[in-house]
Design an enzyme around this catalytic site. Structure first.
Site, PDB file in Angstrom:
ATOM      1  N   HIS A 130      22.444   2.606   3.122  1.00 41.60           N
ATOM      2  CA  HIS A 130      22.523   1.323   2.412  1.00 41.60           C
ATOM      3  C   HIS A 130      23.898   0.681   2.610  1.00 41.60           C
ATOM      4  CE1 HIS A 130      22.060  -1.412  -1.157  1.00 41.60           C
ATOM      5  NE2 HIS A 130      23.374  -1.216  -1.214  1.00 41.60           N
ATOM      6  N   GLU A 131      24.947   1.476   2.498  1.00 43.34           N
ATOM      7  CA  GLU A 131      26.298   0.938   2.643  1.00 43.34           C
ATOM      8  C   GLU A 131      26.568   0.480   4.077  1.00 43.34           C
ATOM      9  OE1 GLU A 131      27.832   0.151   0.109  1.00 43.34           O
ATOM     10  OE2 GLU A 131      26.546   1.259  -1.258  1.00 43.34           O
ATOM     11  N   HIS A 134      25.134  -2.933   4.612  1.00 45.22           N
ATOM     12  CA  HIS A 134      25.984  -4.048   4.165  1.00 45.22           C
ATOM     13  C   HIS A 134      26.941  -4.467   5.279  1.00 45.22           C
ATOM     14  CE1 HIS A 134      24.934  -4.877   0.069  1.00 45.22           C
ATOM     15  NE2 HIS A 134      25.122  -3.632  -0.351  1.00 45.22           N
TER      16      HIS A 134
END
Length: 286
Positions: A130-131, A134
């Site tokens: 998820h990071e 980004h």
């Protein structure tokens, strides 16, 4: 759909900025406010990563110190066709994580000590994916653009308040009174609307990062499980030292223990995020 929504929200911010400029009486005020906000956010875009990492006392770690975490992020970066980011650890028992950096070549992925103790290996992998999402989606740039417009609108709102009040001192007829009320209404409503739009952009990017991250790791159910645990974990151990201005960086709001209206939240409802990821997992199993 999330990308389309983000584009529409940024368009709304642009139109709101133009309307504020016209309300003041021309483009000069709008250009000045945009310039001031742009310079501020440009500096933030280039230097905020170092400031934030220092703020949270994050320490860069190597593959020797954290071989499992480092190797996991390396594999995920390979899956995403991205350069290996720097890896940081925050000495906090509150379970959370965030990514920062202006582009994939200058990125950092950060995890707290608490998240590494709370999650299983697969769940942590989902969070790290998820990071990385980004970073891959250039969310730092998008957030900076949204903040630039929102900041410019706030400056214009202040200018409009002073302009309306100053104009009222020499004009007392009904027409001027109506103009004063209209100007003051826009001066207060427009910055509030800009803040709401900025928050909506942040929520949209979280949905996008969930989707992209699930694809990077190939385990949407693991990310859904991680979010469920993190929601409870942060409620039990909130990161009290986290300023509200940085809460949007984290995978879950580090101040989730405090009540907040959804319109003013930087994160989407957790149940909706989990539901979307579980739907992705069901599609994979079908």
């Amino acid at each position: 759909m999330n990308r389309i929504k983000t584009a529409l929200l940024l368009t709304c911010l642009t139109l709101l900025l133009v309307a504020m400029g016209n309300a003041i009486g021309g483009q000069s005020g709008m250009i000045l406010a945009l310039f001031i906000a742009g310079v501020t956010n440009f500096l933030s875009y280039w230097h905020s990563d170092r400031i934030i990492l220092k703020m949270y006392k994050a320490r860069e770690v190597s593959a020797t110190e954290y071989p499992a975490l480092y190797g996991m992020i390396y594999r995920l970066a390979q899956n995403a066709d991205m350069p290996m980011p720097k890896v940081y650890i925050i000495p906090s028992a509150s379970p959370n994580a965030f990514a920062t950096g202006r582009n994939p070549q200058n990125a950092a992925v950060t995890a707290t000590e608490g998240i590494m103790q709370l999650l299983s290996e697969e769940e942590l992998e989902g969070v790290m994916a998820h990071e990385l999402a980004h970073v891959q989606n250039r969310d730092t740039l998008i957030a900076t653009i949204a903040a630039t417009f929102a900041g410019a609108i706030a400056v214009l709102g202040n200018m409009l308040q002073w302009s309306a009040l100053f104009g009222s001192s020499s004009n007392n007829d009904d027409e001027e009174g109506d103009g004063l009320l209209g100007g003051l209404a826009m001066a207060f409503i427009a910055p509030l609307a800009a803040t709401l739009i900025q928050m909506a952009v942040s929520r949209s990017r979280e949905y996008q990062a969930d989707t992209t991250g699930a694809r990077i790791c190939g385990k949407p159910q693991a990310l859904a499980s991680a979010l469920r645990k993190l929601q409870l974990g942060v409620q039990a151990v909130p990161m009290k030292e986290a300023p509200p201005t940085t809460s949007h960086l984290f995978i879950v709001n580090p101040l989730a223990g405090t009540a907040a209206l959804r319109l003013f939240s930087t994160h989407p409802p957790m149940e909706e995020r989990i539901s979307r990821l579980e739907a992705m997992a069901s599609g994979q199993d079908a």
